[in-house]
Design a protein around this motif. Structure first.
Motif, PDB file in Angstrom:
ATOM      1  N   LEU A 256       0.798  -1.234   0.000  1.00 11.34           N
ATOM      2  CA  LEU A 256       0.000   0.000   0.000  1.00 11.34           C
ATOM      3  C   LEU A 256       0.817   1.265   0.000  1.00 11.34           C
ATOM      4  CD1 LEU A 256      -2.767  -1.169   2.405  1.00 11.34           C
ATOM      5  CD2 LEU A 256      -3.101  -0.404   0.063  1.00 11.34           C
ATOM      6  N   THR A 257       1.971   1.208   0.629  1.00  7.53           N
ATOM      7  CA  THR A 257       2.810   2.406   0.684  1.00  7.53           C
ATOM      8  C   THR A 257       3.571   2.573  -0.633  1.00  7.53           C
ATOM      9  OG1 THR A 257       3.155   1.562   2.910  1.00  7.53           O
ATOM     10  CG2 THR A 257       4.196   3.635   2.397  1.00  7.53           C
ATOM     11  N   TYR A 258       3.446   1.575  -1.516  1.00  8.32           N
ATOM     12  CA  TYR A 258       4.246   1.549  -2.740  1.00  8.32           C
ATOM     13  C   TYR A 258       3.387   1.316  -3.986  1.00  8.32           C
ATOM     14  CZ  TYR A 258       7.830   1.533   0.744  1.00  8.32           C
ATOM     15  OH  TYR A 258       8.608   1.904   1.810  1.00  8.32           O
ATOM     16  N   LEU A 259       2.164   1.876  -3.977  1.00  5.73           N
ATOM     17  CA  LEU A 259       1.267   1.665  -5.120  1.00  5.73           C
ATOM     18  C   LEU A 259       1.856   2.264  -6.397  1.00  5.73           C
ATOM     19  CD1 LEU A 259      -2.259   2.347  -3.535  1.00  5.73           C
ATOM     20  CD2 LEU A 259      -1.191   0.141  -3.982  1.00  5.73           C
ATOM     21  N   ASP A 260       2.593   3.367  -6.243  1.00  5.11           N
ATOM     22  CA  ASP A 260       3.223   3.975  -7.424  1.00  5.11           C
ATOM     23  C   ASP A 260       4.285   3.042  -8.011  1.00  5.11           C
ATOM     24  OD1 ASP A 260       4.698   4.376  -5.034  1.00  5.11           O
ATOM     25  OD2 ASP A 260       5.782   6.076  -5.891  1.00  5.11           O
ATOM     26  N   ALA A 275       2.270  -8.340  -5.451  1.00  6.08           N
ATOM     27  CA  ALA A 275       2.493  -7.356  -4.396  1.00  6.08           C
ATOM     28  C   ALA A 275       2.214  -8.044  -3.069  1.00  6.08           C
ATOM     29  CB  ALA A 275       1.585  -6.152  -4.573  1.00  6.08           C
ATOM     30  N   PHE A 276       3.037  -7.751  -2.084  1.00 10.64           N
ATOM     31  CA  PHE A 276       2.907  -8.373  -0.767  1.00 10.64           C
ATOM     32  C   PHE A 276       2.370  -7.330   0.205  1.00 10.64           C
ATOM     33  CE2 PHE A 276       5.203 -11.906   1.828  1.00 10.64           C
ATOM     34  CZ  PHE A 276       4.298 -11.810   2.873  1.00 10.64           C
ATOM     35  N   GLN A 277       1.115  -7.552   0.610  1.00  8.08           N
ATOM     36  CA  GLN A 277       0.523  -6.709   1.654  1.00  8.08           C
ATOM     37  C   GLN A 277       1.050  -7.285   2.965  1.00  8.08           C
ATOM     38  OE1 GLN A 277      -3.751  -6.991   1.864  1.00  8.08           O
ATOM     39  NE2 GLN A 277      -3.910  -4.939   2.689  1.00  8.08           N
ATOM     40  N   GLU A 281       0.865  -3.974   7.552  1.00  4.93           N
ATOM     41  CA  GLU A 281      -0.334  -3.459   6.881  1.00  4.93           C
ATOM     42  C   GLU A 281      -1.570  -4.192   7.403  1.00  4.93           C
ATOM     43  OE1 GLU A 281       0.541  -2.198   2.620  1.00  4.93           O
ATOM     44  OE2 GLU A 281       1.828  -3.936   2.781  1.00  4.93           O
ATOM     45  N   TYR A 282      -1.433  -5.493   7.572  1.00  3.34           N
ATOM     46  CA  TYR A 282      -2.523  -6.310   8.121  1.00  3.34           C
ATOM     47  C   TYR A 282      -2.793  -5.930   9.578  1.00  3.34           C
ATOM     48  CZ  TYR A 282      -4.731 -10.577  10.008  1.00  3.34           C
ATOM     49  OH  TYR A 282      -5.554 -11.473  10.652  1.00  3.34           O
ATOM     50  N   GLN A 303      -8.475  -2.054   0.328  1.00  3.84           N
ATOM     51  CA  GLN A 303      -7.027  -1.971   0.157  1.00  3.84           C
ATOM     52  C   GLN A 303      -6.538  -2.978  -0.883  1.00  3.84           C
ATOM     53  OE1 GLN A 303      -5.305  -2.261   4.093  1.00  3.84           O
ATOM     54  NE2 GLN A 303      -5.617  -0.081   4.445  1.00  3.84           N
ATOM     55  N   THR A 304      -7.085  -4.173  -0.834  1.00  2.99           N
ATOM     56  CA  THR A 304      -6.626  -5.195  -1.775  1.00  2.99           C
ATOM     57  C   THR A 304      -7.029  -4.818  -3.200  1.00  2.99           C
ATOM     58  OG1 THR A 304      -6.926  -6.760   0.017  1.00  2.99           O
ATOM     59  CG2 THR A 304      -6.500  -7.690  -2.136  1.00  2.99           C
ATOM     60  N   LEU A 305      -8.215  -4.251  -3.329  1.00  2.00           N
ATOM     61  CA  LEU A 305      -8.647  -3.770  -4.644  1.00  2.00           C
ATOM     62  C   LEU A 305      -7.708  -2.662  -5.143  1.00  2.00           C
ATOM     63  CD1 LEU A 305     -10.768  -3.960  -6.887  1.00  2.00           C
ATOM     64  CD2 LEU A 305     -12.160  -2.317  -5.609  1.00  2.00           C
TER      65      LEU A 305
END
Ligand code: PBG
Length: 329
Positions: A256-260, A275-277, A281-282, A303-305
Motif C-alpha cells: 500500500l505504501t508503494y502503489l506507485d 504485491a505483498f501486503q 499493513e494487516y 485496500q486489496t482492490l
C-alpha cells in the motif's frame, strides 16, 4: 447554461450498473495466503501482533491449507521457524531436508497435487543467529556473494521437497541468477522463481519478525540490502535485473505504501507482478477493527482492490481467507 451531457452518477445508480462498469475486481484466484510453520511445537501458537494468524505445526498447516482450498484459494507461501537451538551463523537449518518447510511442502504436495500452488520464501534470516538475511563477514557486514552459495543450497532443498515456486526475499545482488542456475543444474528446471525484486527496507515488517522469531542486534537494520523507501526508479533497475536473471514473476513489497511502484513495475515488464501486503499493513487494519474504529473486512477489501488497481496481478495477503469468504458470499 447547457447541462453536461455526461453524468457519471447514471452508471452508479444500482448494484447491477456498478458491477457492469467496474474496471477492476478482486478474484480469489489472485490471492496467496502466507503460512508460518514452526519446528518443535505440538500445537499451533498464536502470533500476538498478527491476530488470526498462527505458527503452525506440519499437521495444522496441512489442515489450514485444506480450509483455504475449500474457500477457492489456489496458492500459499510458506515461511519456516526453526527451533532456536538450530540457528547458527550460516543459517544452515534453511537447507536441512528434514526442516519444517521441506517436510510441510512434501505433505502438501502429496495431499493437493497440482491443485495448490506451493510457494516457499527463500531467505536465511529465520535461520541465522544474528538475524540477517545472509552470512556476515568478519566486520559484521552481509557478504553478498557468500550468501548466494547458501541460497543455492536452500533452493535445491525446497525444490526437492516439491515446491512449485521459490521466492527469494533477501535482496542480494545476483540472487535470481544464482538460484536459477542451481535449480537448472540439479534437475529442477520446472521450479519457478518469484523474485522479491523491489523489497523496501520497511518498518511494516515488525509483526512478521515476531511471527518468525527474528530480532536484529541493537542498532542494526537491513538498509544495506533492502531498498530505500525514497526510491522509485531504482525499483525498475532491480526488476529489470531480476527478469534478465530469470525471474518468472516479480514482487513489490510492501504494497500500500508503494502503489506507485507497483504501477511503474507493471508498465515496465511483461511477467506477472505480485504485491505483498505485509504484516504491518494487516496488523494496522486488525488493530483498528478490533477497537471498533473501522470496518476491518471492508477496509481489507478496499485496500486489496487498490493493490490490484495499481497493477498487481497477484496479491500475497494475510487477508486471503477473509477476502475469499467475502467474495464467495
Ligand atoms: C525475509 C522476509 C521478511 C518478510 C518476508 N520475507 C521480513 C524482512 O525482510 O525483515 C516480511 C513479510 C511481512 O512483513 O509480512 N525472510
Amino acid at each position: 447554461m447547457p447541462f453536461p451531457v455526461t453524468r457519471p452518477r447514471r452508471l452508479r445508480r444500482t448494484p447491477a450498473l456498478r458491477r457492469l462498469v467496474a474496471e477492476h475486481r478482486l478474484a480469489v484466484d489472485d490471492l496467496v495466503a502466507p503460512i508460518f510453520v514452526r519446528d518443535g511445537i505440538s500445537e499451533a501458537q498464536p502470533i500476538a501482533a498478527l491476530p488470526g494468524v498462527v505458527q503452525h505445526t506440519v499437521t495444522s498447516a496441512v489442515e489450514e491449507v485444506a480450509g483455504l482450498a475449500a474457500l477457492g484459494i489456489c496458492a500459499v507461501m510458506l515461511f519456516g521457524v526453526p527451533e532456536s537451538s538450530r540457528k547458527d551463523a550460516e543459517g544452515s537449518a534453511a537447507w536441512d531436508p528434514d526442516g519444517v518447510v521441506p517436510v510441510t511442502l512434501q505433505r502438501l504436495r502429496d495431499r493437493f497435487g497440482g491443485n495448490m500452488v506451493l510457494m516457499a520464501d527463500l531467505c536465511l534470516d529465520e535461520y541465522t543467529d544474528h538475524g540477517h538475511c545472509g552470512v556476515v563477514d568478519a566486520r559484521g557486514a552481509v557478504d553478498n556473494d557468500a550468501t548466494l552459495e547458501r541460497y543455492a543450497l536452500v533452493a535445491r532443498t525446497l525444490a526437492a521437497a516439491g515446491t512449485d515456486v521459490v521466492a527469494p526475499s533477501g535482496m542480494m545482488d545476483g540472487q535470481v541468477r544464482a538460484i536459477r542456475s542451481a535449480l537448472d543444474g540439479h534437475g529442477f528446471a520446472d521450479v519457478a522463481i518469484l523474485a522479491y525484486a523491489a523489497k523496501y527496507a520497511s518498518a511494516l515488517y515488525g509483526p512478521f519478525r515476531d511471527a518468525v522469531d527474528v530480532a536484529l542486534a541493537e542498532g542494526q537494520d537491513r538498509r544495506g540490502y533492502q531498498m530505500d523507501p525514497a526510491n522509485l526508479h531504482e525499483a525498475l533497475v532491480e526488476v529489470a535485473l531480476d527478469v534478465a536473471e530469470g525471474a518468472d514473476m516479480v514482487m513489490v513489497k510492501p504494497a500500500l505504501t508503494y502503489l506507485d511502484v507497483i504501477r511503474a513495475v507493471r508498465e515496465s515488464v511483461a511477467v506477472p507482478v505480485a504485491a505483498f501486503q505485509v504484516s504491518g499493513e494487516y496488523a494496522m487494519v486488525r488493530a483498528g477493527a478490533d477497537r471498533g474504529w473501522i470496518d476491518g473486512d471492508a477496509v481489507a477489501m478496499e485496500q486489496t482492490l487498490a493493490i490490484k488497481r495499481a497493477g498487481a496481478d497477484v496479491v500475497i495477503t494475510y487477508f486471503a481467507a477473509e477476502i475469499a469468504r467475502a467474495l464467495g458470499a
